[in-house]
Scaffold this motif. Structure first.
Motif, PDB file in Angstrom:
ATOM      1  N   HIS A   1      52.899  33.388  56.285  1.00 17.76           N
ATOM      2  CA  HIS A   1      51.528  33.951  56.116  1.00 17.76           C
ATOM      3  C   HIS A   1      50.483  32.887  55.810  1.00 17.76           C
ATOM      4  O   HIS A   1      50.758  31.610  55.130  1.00 17.76           O
ATOM      5  CB  HIS A   1      51.605  34.633  54.582  1.00 17.76           C
ATOM      6  N   PRO A   2      49.460  32.927  56.402  1.00 18.15           N
ATOM      7  CA  PRO A   2      48.321  31.767  56.418  1.00 18.15           C
ATOM      8  C   PRO A   2      47.520  31.766  55.140  1.00 18.15           C
ATOM      9  O   PRO A   2      47.543  32.764  54.248  1.00 18.15           O
ATOM     10  CB  PRO A   2      47.671  32.219  57.613  1.00 18.15           C
ATOM     11  N   ASP A   3      46.820  30.775  54.773  1.00 17.23           N
ATOM     12  CA  ASP A   3      45.819  30.407  53.929  1.00 17.23           C
ATOM     13  C   ASP A   3      44.480  30.462  54.515  1.00 17.23           C
ATOM     14  O   ASP A   3      44.540  30.030  55.558  1.00 17.23           O
ATOM     15  CB  ASP A   3      46.076  29.392  53.235  1.00 17.23           C
ATOM     16  N   LEU A   4      43.620  31.218  54.067  1.00 24.36           N
ATOM     17  CA  LEU A   4      42.229  31.298  54.281  1.00 24.36           C
ATOM     18  C   LEU A   4      41.232  30.637  53.258  1.00 24.36           C
ATOM     19  O   LEU A   4      41.725  30.762  52.048  1.00 24.36           O
ATOM     20  CB  LEU A   4      41.706  32.598  54.415  1.00 24.36           C
TER      21      LEU A   4
ATOM     22  N   ALA B   1      47.932  42.450  56.807  1.00 27.47           N
ATOM     23  CA  ALA B   1      47.787  41.075  56.038  1.00 27.47           C
ATOM     24  C   ALA B   1      47.475  41.350  54.786  1.00 27.47           C
ATOM     25  O   ALA B   1      46.171  41.671  54.657  1.00 27.47           O
ATOM     26  CB  ALA B   1      47.130  40.277  56.976  1.00 27.47           C
TER      27      ALA B   1
ATOM     28  N   TRP C   1      53.803  42.508  56.254  1.00 32.38           N
ATOM     29  CA  TRP C   1      53.614  41.127  56.968  1.00 32.38           C
ATOM     30  C   TRP C   1      54.675  40.841  58.067  1.00 32.38           C
ATOM     31  O   TRP C   1      54.451  40.654  59.138  1.00 32.38           O
ATOM     32  CB  TRP C   1      53.272  39.766  56.079  1.00 32.38           C
TER      33      TRP C   1
ATOM     34  N   ARG D   1      40.673  30.465  47.555  1.00 32.92           N
ATOM     35  CA  ARG D   1      41.722  30.069  48.592  1.00 32.92           C
ATOM     36  C   ARG D   1      42.292  31.463  48.668  1.00 32.92           C
ATOM     37  O   ARG D   1      42.637  32.255  47.706  1.00 32.92           O
ATOM     38  CB  ARG D   1      42.784  29.278  47.961  1.00 32.92           C
TER      39      ARG D   1
ATOM     40  N   VAL E   1      51.318  35.354  65.440  1.00 29.72           N
ATOM     41  CA  VAL E   1      50.657  35.390  64.116  1.00 29.72           C
ATOM     42  C   VAL E   1      51.714  35.782  62.964  1.00 29.72           C
ATOM     43  O   VAL E   1      52.161  35.237  62.144  1.00 29.72           O
ATOM     44  CB  VAL E   1      49.560  36.208  64.189  1.00 29.72           C
TER      45      VAL E   1
ATOM     46  N   THR F   1      41.969  35.794  65.348  1.00 33.68           N
ATOM     47  CA  THR F   1      43.341  35.702  65.278  1.00 33.68           C
ATOM     48  C   THR F   1      44.153  36.994  65.931  1.00 33.68           C
ATOM     49  O   THR F   1      45.055  36.603  66.549  1.00 33.68           O
ATOM     50  CB  THR F   1      43.946  35.247  64.043  1.00 33.68           C
TER      51      THR F   1
ATOM     52  N   ARG G   1      55.175  33.695  62.050  1.00 36.81           N
ATOM     53  CA  ARG G   1      55.142  32.743  61.456  1.00 36.81           C
ATOM     54  C   ARG G   1      54.661  32.956  59.867  1.00 36.81           C
ATOM     55  O   ARG G   1      54.415  33.976  59.520  1.00 36.81           O
ATOM     56  CB  ARG G   1      53.793  31.736  61.896  1.00 36.81           C
TER      57      ARG G   1
ATOM     58  N   TRP H   1      38.953  36.343  60.585  1.00 37.08           N
ATOM     59  CA  TRP H   1      40.164  36.030  60.662  1.00 37.08           C
ATOM     60  C   TRP H   1      40.997  37.062  61.488  1.00 37.08           C
ATOM     61  O   TRP H   1      41.690  36.713  62.668  1.00 37.08           O
ATOM     62  CB  TRP H   1      41.078  35.685  59.504  1.00 37.08           C
TER      63      TRP H   1
ATOM     64  N   ARG I   1      45.810  33.669  49.911  1.00 33.83           N
ATOM     65  CA  ARG I   1      46.966  33.275  50.086  1.00 33.83           C
ATOM     66  C   ARG I   1      48.002  34.543  50.071  1.00 33.83           C
ATOM     67  O   ARG I   1      47.544  35.463  49.646  1.00 33.83           O
ATOM     68  CB  ARG I   1      47.307  32.043  49.310  1.00 33.83           C
TER      69      ARG I   1
END
Length: 386
Positions: free
Chosen positions: A205-208, A271, A265, A218, A200, A328, A203, A324, A220
């Motif tokens: 930072h993800p968007d949810l 996060a 992060w 969003r 996790v 995750t 990589r 998440w 982010r």
């Protein structure tokens, strides 16, 4: 020091040869190797030639390093590099360094090679300790070190950070008797929580996404475009009343928070999400902070911009972040705390599914005093209905 060969766990570790230069040059074009190591950029054929004909043999000759080409034991194909990048005979200590060629990844290669080098160094060189260092955010290297038996002991400021890389790094050590046996999964094997975390946080930072009525939010990574709105939010009297944000709150404080967001992060500690409206404007932020002592436990913190309050944005964002975290990160419990009397925070948490559990006395530091806190939690089991 005479160069040696090591055969272990399907690998042949041997001294570098002039004929390896082309493969070294090809491997070191890889963006990850250039990002996380100190190889020259651009990496030219003459750099590879100098490494295999001068630098590596020179370290063996004067006893200051021991560099191995990591090859497939059957085919002889070059797969990577591993070795002691420095040796201190007085302290009987060394530092490990490694990279994996892009065509040889996802085979646990770095960990297997590191175990072999460490076993040889303890047995033949009689070292008493091997050190590992990596730039903050290099989770692939960290995972390999864990699988090789290293204990990650903390963070430090790097003496020679890679160009455009992090100034801070992780440090760990390995002692005799701590090297896992060949063929065993060892610590942090596939499917473990540590392996999941590396996948996790290694990589971007993800968007949810979360939906409130017809509005799609969003979630982010925060960036510079959010700072002015964050300053307005943190200067709001209700934010100042119920949180511990600096008062007065300045743009420099927002910039420090953005640096914290990026650092945590990279470190895999938290996060932090900006909640953005359909125009991609800041309306809130939610932080999910992992416990340093219990990797299955995290807590949340959040703020809402004054103009966005009462619209249901925060409960939806909280629920998305918690989900998440469960799915995750493998969390089992997410905790919420707020000063007793902060009914807006409590209402948002309860709408997101958190259950009140009670009052914790003097649990929060608030403006140089200790304040009682409401405590609630959301469990992974709550979302699965078990």
């Amino acid at each position: 020091m005479e160069p040696v060969e090591i055969t272990e766990d399907g690998l042949l570790l041997r001294p570098w040869r002039p004929t390896d230069a082309a493969d070294v040059h090809r491997a070191c074009q890889d963006p990850d190797i250039q990002r996380w190591t100190t190889v020259p950029r651009p990496y030219l054929p003459e750099h590879a030639h100098a490494f295999v004909t001068d630098v590596a043999p020179g370290g063996w000759a004067d006893g200051t390093s021991a560099a191995f080409a990591v090859c497939d034991a059957d085919s002889g194909e070059l797969l990577g590099s591993c070795g002691l990048v420095s040796i201190d005979r007085g302290l009987r200590s060394g530092e490990i360094g490694y990279w994996t060629a892009p065509w040889a990844r996802r085979r646990n290669l770095a960990a297997r090679a590191t175990r072999a080098v460490a076993r040889w160094a303890f047995d033949r060189l009689e070292l008493r300790r091997i050190i590992w260092q990596a730039g903050l955010g290099n989770h692939a290297s960290r995972l390999a070190a864990l699988r090789a038996g290293f204990r990650i002991e903390g963070r430090l400021r790097l003496a020679a950070p890679p160009p455009e890389g992090p100034a801070d790094g992780w440090i760990g050590s390995l002692l005799p008797g701590e090297v896992p046996e060949p063929g065993t999964p060892g610590p942090a094997g596939p499917g473990t929580l540590a392996a999941r975390r590396a996948a996790v946080f290694g990589r971007p930072h993800p968007d949810l996404f979360a939906t409130v009525g017809a509005v799609e939010l969003r979630l982010r990574a925060m960036d510079e475009r959010d700072l002015d709105a964050l300053v307005v939010t943190c200067q709001d009297p209700e934010t100042v009343r119920w949180t511990s944000v600096p008062d007065p709150y300045r743009r420099s404080d927002a910039e420090s928070y953005l640096a914290y967001h990026r650092s945590t992060w990279a470190d895999g500690r938290a996060a932090c999400f900006t909640v953005a409206d359909p125009d991609d404007a800041y309306v809130a932020n939610v932080d999910l902070r992992i416990s340093p002592v219990d990797p299955a436990l995290a807590d949340v913190g959040f703020l809402t911009a004054p103009h966005a309050r009462g619209r249901g944005y925060l409960p939806a964002a909280l629920a998305a972040v918690a989900t998440w975290g469960f799915t995750t990160l493998g969390l089992a419990r997410v905790e919420w705390r707020a000063n007793v009397g902060n009914t807006a925070s409590r209402r948002a948490a309860e709408k997101a599914g958190f259950r009140m559990e009670g009052i914790s006395r003097a649990a929060i530091t608030h403006r140089d005093t200790r304040a009682d806190a409401w405590v609630g939690a959301l469990l992974a089991a709550d979302q699965t209905g078990r």
